[in-house]
Motif scaffolding. Structure first.
Motif, mmCIF file in Angstrom:
data_model
loop_
_atom_site.group_PDB
_atom_site.id
_atom_site.type_symbol
_atom_site.label_atom_id
_atom_site.label_comp_id
_atom_site.label_asym_id
_atom_site.label_seq_id
_atom_site.Cartn_x
_atom_site.Cartn_y
_atom_site.Cartn_z
ATOM 1 N N ARG A 20 0.829 -1.207 0.000
ATOM 2 C CA ARG A 20 0.000 0.000 0.000
ATOM 3 C C ARG A 20 0.864 1.257 0.000
ATOM 4 N NH1 ARG A 20 -5.465 -0.404 1.719
ATOM 5 N NH2 ARG A 20 -6.063 -2.579 1.958
ATOM 6 N N GLY A 21 2.122 1.072 0.351
ATOM 7 C CA GLY A 21 3.015 2.208 0.488
ATOM 8 C C GLY A 21 3.573 2.669 -0.841
ATOM 9 N N SER A 22 3.838 3.935 -0.888
ATOM 10 C CA SER A 22 4.604 4.485 -2.001
ATOM 11 C C SER A 22 6.009 4.673 -1.474
ATOM 12 C CB SER A 22 3.992 5.814 -2.453
ATOM 13 O OG SER A 22 3.926 6.722 -1.376
ATOM 14 N N ALA A 23 6.655 5.742 -1.830
ATOM 15 C CA ALA A 23 8.028 5.974 -1.371
ATOM 16 C C ALA A 23 8.086 6.183 0.130
ATOM 17 C CB ALA A 23 8.621 7.175 -2.088
ATOM 18 N N ASN A 24 6.977 6.608 0.732
ATOM 19 C CA ASN A 24 7.001 6.872 2.176
ATOM 20 C C ASN A 24 5.986 6.011 2.932
ATOM 21 O OD1 ASN A 24 4.647 8.003 1.367
ATOM 22 N ND2 ASN A 24 4.899 9.937 2.444
ATOM 23 N N PHE A 25 5.747 4.798 2.410
ATOM 24 C CA PHE A 25 4.780 3.889 3.036
ATOM 25 C C PHE A 25 3.384 4.509 3.098
ATOM 26 C CE2 PHE A 25 7.795 0.942 3.347
ATOM 27 C CZ PHE A 25 8.458 0.690 4.542
ATOM 28 N N MET A 57 29.816 6.441 9.852
ATOM 29 C CA MET A 57 29.165 5.943 8.635
ATOM 30 C C MET A 57 27.849 6.700 8.508
ATOM 31 S SD MET A 57 27.879 2.050 8.106
ATOM 32 C CE MET A 57 26.374 1.660 7.216
ATOM 33 N N ILE A 58 27.624 7.320 7.342
ATOM 34 C CA ILE A 58 26.497 8.243 7.198
ATOM 35 C C ILE A 58 25.708 7.934 5.927
ATOM 36 C CG2 ILE A 58 25.844 10.672 6.885
ATOM 37 C CD1 ILE A 58 28.387 11.409 8.461
ATOM 38 N N GLY A 59 24.382 7.908 6.059
ATOM 39 C CA GLY A 59 23.472 7.806 4.917
ATOM 40 C C GLY A 59 22.284 8.706 5.166
ATOM 41 N N ILE A 60 21.742 9.318 4.109
ATOM 42 C CA ILE A 60 20.701 10.339 4.267
ATOM 43 C C ILE A 60 19.565 10.100 3.276
ATOM 44 C CG2 ILE A 60 20.214 12.825 4.139
ATOM 45 C CD1 ILE A 60 23.089 13.339 5.003
ATOM 46 N N LEU A 61 18.326 10.330 3.716
ATOM 47 C CA LEU A 61 17.157 10.166 2.853
ATOM 48 C C LEU A 61 17.034 11.315 1.855
ATOM 49 C CD1 LEU A 61 14.432 8.901 5.349
ATOM 50 C CD2 LEU A 61 15.859 7.563 3.810
ATOM 51 N N THR A 118 16.438 1.958 1.527
ATOM 52 C CA THR A 118 15.016 2.219 1.326
ATOM 53 C C THR A 118 14.879 3.019 0.040
ATOM 54 O OG1 THR A 118 13.096 3.466 2.150
ATOM 55 C CG2 THR A 118 15.245 4.235 2.844
ATOM 56 N N SER A 119 13.709 2.995 -0.545
ATOM 57 C CA SER A 119 13.481 3.738 -1.789
ATOM 58 C C SER A 119 13.598 5.240 -1.575
ATOM 59 C CB SER A 119 12.100 3.405 -2.349
ATOM 60 O OG SER A 119 11.091 3.712 -1.405
ATOM 61 N N ARG A 120 13.566 5.676 -0.319
ATOM 62 C CA ARG A 120 13.677 7.102 -0.023
ATOM 63 C C ARG A 120 15.127 7.557 0.119
ATOM 64 N NH1 ARG A 120 10.608 8.299 5.226
ATOM 65 N NH2 ARG A 120 11.179 10.425 4.706
ATOM 66 N N GLY A 121 16.079 6.654 -0.053
ATOM 67 C CA GLY A 121 17.472 6.992 0.153
ATOM 68 C C GLY A 121 17.983 8.010 -0.856
ATOM 69 N N LYS A 122 18.703 9.036 -0.358
ATOM 70 C CA LYS A 122 19.310 10.029 -1.230
ATOM 71 C C LYS A 122 20.431 9.386 -2.018
ATOM 72 C CE LYS A 122 20.162 14.129 -2.894
ATOM 73 N NZ LYS A 122 19.195 14.845 -3.717
ATOM 74 N N ASP A 123 20.607 9.820 -3.283
ATOM 75 C CA ASP A 123 21.726 9.359 -4.087
ATOM 76 C C ASP A 123 23.005 9.526 -3.278
ATOM 77 O OD1 ASP A 123 23.682 8.842 -5.921
ATOM 78 O OD2 ASP A 123 23.294 10.613 -7.164
ATOM 79 N N PRO A 124 23.635 8.435 -2.862
ATOM 80 C CA PRO A 124 24.794 8.563 -1.973
ATOM 81 C C PRO A 124 25.976 9.253 -2.628
ATOM 82 C CG PRO A 124 24.518 6.282 -2.684
ATOM 83 C CD PRO A 124 23.302 7.030 -3.137
ATOM 84 N N ALA A 125 26.050 9.223 -3.949
ATOM 85 C CA ALA A 125 27.145 9.912 -4.641
ATOM 86 C C ALA A 125 27.040 11.425 -4.417
ATOM 87 C CB ALA A 125 27.118 9.586 -6.132
ATOM 88 N N ALA A 126 25.820 11.967 -4.441
ATOM 89 C CA ALA A 126 25.621 13.395 -4.199
ATOM 90 C C ALA A 126 25.970 13.748 -2.753
ATOM 91 C CB ALA A 126 24.175 13.779 -4.507
#
Length: 439
Positions: free
Chosen positions: A13-18, A344-348, A374-382
């Protein structure tokens, strides 16, 4: 019905943010179809840009310690969806989750049959399921964390006894607005006639929006941070923090708690005030000894969450917006100023990674940028390119598990995982399932 299949179906039922669909029409119909279970217990309703999860947990702990049966509803979860619904600090079991869903399934199907606009979202179903479970468990009190905003959030179908607004900062601007005043208006939407309001440390302009709304709806009493309650003499030590609380009636010196982070001083203070307000409204005499015992054990997973893995110090912190990044920076300076620190860092993708990078990059000796699973993850290269502007020792490892292994291979005094609660949850799950770290 298998639990795993049910969860897969809910997530579909969820989209990018459930699929948090803002608006109250669907949740109002859904709870009405299942007998309005949210009207069967007292409610403390908590919103705020940051701190609402910690306050929800602390308030729940306080009243459990006082002998009440307490339902707790939080989001998001870190590892298991069952974390979102608790009674007396115990997660709903997978079997209870399935059985409660079956009890509300006919109502969901009836709404689905009306068309996609009427179909309940993931979060609306979770909220209704929580209410139904709390009704079945005959809880005395439910402590509810708002999912997003407040005014149009599914939890706002309730008629609360105490409303809490912990903080106002810029976040979720596409949904809640691009100014503190607009965000405050959305948060103030949880206020109800005759309820008590606890206000955290909020700037003048957004506070005025909230106070105007409180007057409009007929809030009975308002208690403000640093006016009606405050803390003094904060003392910081990993898992052994302490403050003096000057409250509505209570005056508590040397109150100890496990929850780490400079920001937890304010959260604990707001929680105590919320408990006092609820107790005042219902003539409850709070046992100070039991309150101290409850707070002594209070901690909150994923927020400056300290653990040791094979003798190595690891701090998990879901700092996911600019205000939380500032809090992380302050906490690192207080708890770990002289330590060598690797993160270690990852950002939505909906977060202000540019300003987050500016704030937290300089506090670490080395940074590993990774993806958020998650599908909401920011492009880690950016994200990597931005963090390199502020720290000359930044590495890019897209695979989350590989990045974590590399983190722990670095020579450091303290290791951090931060930038997203989803990333923190993934690492908690990884730690629990990998023998190399679980020995």
């Amino acid at each position: 019905m298998e639990f795993a299949n049910l969860i897969d179906n809910l997530y579909e039922r969820g989209s990018a943010n459930f699929a948090i669909k803002l608006g109250l029409s669907r949740i109002e119909e859904l709870v009405q179809r299942i007998g309005n279970p949210q009207n069967k217990f007292k409610i403390i309703h908590i919103t705020g840009t940051n701190g609402k999860g910690s306050v929800t947990k602390a308030v729940s702990d306080i009243f459990i310690g006082q002998g009440m049966k307490v339902g707790t509803y939080i989001s998001p979860h870190l590892v298991s969806i069952t974390e979102r619904i608790k009674v007396n600090s115990t997660n709903i079991s997978e079997n209870e989750f399935v059985q409660t869903y079956i009890e509300i399934e006919d109502a969901i199907k009836a709404m689905d049959n009306k068309g996609v606009d009427f179909s309940p979202s993931f979060f609306e179903i979770m909220t209704a399921l929580a209410f139904k479970f709390f009704e079945k468990e005959k809880v005395d009190l439910a402590v509810l964390e708002v999912g997003l905003g407040g005014r149009l959030d599914a939890t706002n179908v309730v008629n609360s006894d105490v409303s809490v607004i912990t903080s106002i900062a810029i976040d979720h601007t596409k949904t809640l607005g691009d100014s503190l005043e607009k965000i405050a208006y959305e948060k103030a939407g949880i206020l109800k006639k005759d309820n008590f309001l606890i206000l955290g440390n909020i700037d003048h302009a957004p506070k005025k929006v909230i106070l105007d709304k409180a007057e409009e709806v007929g809030v009975k009493k308002i208690f403000e941070y640093n006016k009606d309650f405050r803390y003094e003499n904060p003392r910081f030590h990993i898992n052994e923090n302490m403050l003096n609380y000057k409250g509505l009636k209570l005056d508590l010196n040397d109150l100890q708690f496990k929850a780490n982070g400079t920001f937890q001083m304010q959260n604990v203070t707001i929680s105590l005030a919320a408990a006092e307000a609820f107790a005042e409204k219902y003539g409850i005499n709070l046992s100070v000894d039991k309150l101290r015992d409850s707070m002594k054990n209070f901690f909150w997973e994923g927020r400056f969450d300290y653990t040791e893995i094979n003798g190595k110090k690891l701090i998990l912190d879901g700092a996911h917006n600019v205000a939380a990044a500032e809090q992380l920076k302050n906490s690192v300076e207080v708890y770990c100023s002289n330590d060598k620190k690797t993160a270690m860092i990852g950002i939505l993708n909906d977060k202000d990674y540019i300003n987050i990078a500016k704030i937290i990059s300089p506090i670490f000796d080395k940074i590993i940028i990774t993806s958020v699973p998650t599908s909401r993850g920011k492009d880690p290269a950016a994200v990597f390119e931005e963090f390199k502007k502020w720290n000359n020792n930044v590495e890019f490892i897209p695979d989350t598990s590989e990045a974590f292994m590399k983190l722990f291979s670095e020579k450091s005094d303290v290791y951090f995982v931060t930038g997203s609660l989803y990333l923190v949850g993934k690492i908690k799950e990884y730690l629990s399932t990998n023998l190399i770290f679980s020995k």
